[in-house]
Design a protein around this motif. Structure first.
Motif, PDB file in Angstrom:
ATOM      1  N   SER A  11       0.754  -1.189  -0.077  1.00  0.00           N
ATOM      2  CA  SER A  11       0.019  -0.123  -0.112  1.00  0.00           C
ATOM      3  C   SER A  11       0.890   1.286   0.085  1.00  0.00           C
ATOM      4  O   SER A  11       0.237   2.356  -0.392  1.00  0.00           O
ATOM      5  CB  SER A  11      -0.851   0.195   1.235  1.00  0.00           C
ATOM      6  OG  SER A  11       0.054   0.071   2.282  1.00  0.00           O
ATOM      7  N   ALA A  12       2.075   1.078   0.400  1.00  0.00           N
ATOM      8  CA  ALA A  12       2.885   2.265   0.308  1.00  0.00           C
ATOM      9  C   ALA A  12       3.664   2.427  -0.944  1.00  0.00           C
ATOM     10  O   ALA A  12       4.395   3.515  -1.021  1.00  0.00           O
ATOM     11  CB  ALA A  12       3.951   2.133   1.540  1.00  0.00           C
ATOM     12  N   GLN A  13       3.702   1.408  -1.721  1.00  0.00           N
ATOM     13  CA  GLN A  13       4.597   1.591  -3.017  1.00  0.00           C
ATOM     14  C   GLN A  13       3.799   2.162  -4.055  1.00  0.00           C
ATOM     15  O   GLN A  13       2.607   2.257  -4.201  1.00  0.00           O
ATOM     16  CB  GLN A  13       4.974   0.032  -3.262  1.00  0.00           C
ATOM     17  CG  GLN A  13       5.715  -0.820  -2.297  1.00  0.00           C
ATOM     18  CD  GLN A  13       7.017  -0.225  -2.091  1.00  0.00           C
ATOM     19  OE1 GLN A  13       7.812   0.293  -3.296  1.00  0.00           O
ATOM     20  NE2 GLN A  13       7.515   0.086  -0.632  1.00  0.00           N
ATOM     21  N   LEU A  14       4.568   2.540  -5.016  1.00  0.00           N
ATOM     22  CA  LEU A  14       3.978   3.294  -6.395  1.00  0.00           C
ATOM     23  C   LEU A  14       3.465   1.919  -7.124  1.00  0.00           C
ATOM     24  O   LEU A  14       3.521   0.860  -6.894  1.00  0.00           O
ATOM     25  CB  LEU A  14       5.148   4.098  -7.168  1.00  0.00           C
ATOM     26  CG  LEU A  14       5.436   5.161  -6.442  1.00  0.00           C
ATOM     27  CD1 LEU A  14       6.855   5.865  -7.039  1.00  0.00           C
ATOM     28  CD2 LEU A  14       4.686   6.115  -6.001  1.00  0.00           C
ATOM     29  N   HIS A  15       2.676   2.423  -8.309  1.00  0.00           N
ATOM     30  CA  HIS A  15       1.923   1.492  -8.966  1.00  0.00           C
ATOM     31  C   HIS A  15       2.483   0.350  -9.443  1.00  0.00           C
ATOM     32  O   HIS A  15       1.947  -0.939  -9.099  1.00  0.00           O
ATOM     33  CB  HIS A  15       1.394   2.320 -10.416  1.00  0.00           C
ATOM     34  CG  HIS A  15       0.617   1.436 -11.092  1.00  0.00           C
ATOM     35  ND1 HIS A  15      -0.727   0.793 -10.631  1.00  0.00           N
ATOM     36  CD2 HIS A  15       0.530   0.929 -12.388  1.00  0.00           C
ATOM     37  CE1 HIS A  15      -1.288   0.098 -11.594  1.00  0.00           C
ATOM     38  NE2 HIS A  15      -0.411   0.185 -12.666  1.00  0.00           N
TER      39      HIS A  15
END
Length: 127
Positions: A11-15
């Motif tokens: 949830s904290a990472q980019l796409h």
């Protein structure tokens, strides 16, 4: 724990990278589900008196736990189908159902049967 941790990192990472973490989270959840099913099968093979209750407890854990990856995908972290407040609300409901219903079923249905199976043993109370 590892499954929830992988979802949190995702949830904290980019796409592009968040889907790798989600996949890892689901894979770890599947491993946990298979281990729990293995415990049920061993209890069934051993002829345990509480096989039906073990099956019910297994289902009370697995069904609400299926909601968490789906909510992650449909919520803000995934496809953004519904807002974060819905995702949090549904996650809390699934978590409460899992914990409260499982605990009450274990307390009221399974544990008294185990005590009845110990008829010859001395029953003691810590209270």
């Amino acid at each position: 724990m590892l499954s929830a941790f992988a979802s949190e990192i995702g949830s904290a990472q980019l796409h592009p990278y968040k889907w790798y973490w989600w996949t890892l989270s689901v894979a770890l959840w599947i491993v946990l589900a298979l281990q729990m099913y293995g415990l049920f099968v061993r209890a069934k093979e051993a002829g345990s008196a509480i096989v039906q209750e073990s099956r019910t407890l297994l289902l009370l854990l697995l069904i609400p736990f299926c909601a968490f990856p789906v909510l992650w995908v449909l919520g803000e972290e995934g496809l953004e189908v519904f807002p974060i407040s819905y995702e949090v609300g549904f996650s809390c409901i699934a978590d409460m159902v899992c914990k409260v219903v499982y605990g009450l079923y274990l307390l009221l249905s399974v544990l008294p049967q185990e005590e009845d199976a110990l008829e010859g043993a001395e029953k003691t109370s810590l209270v």
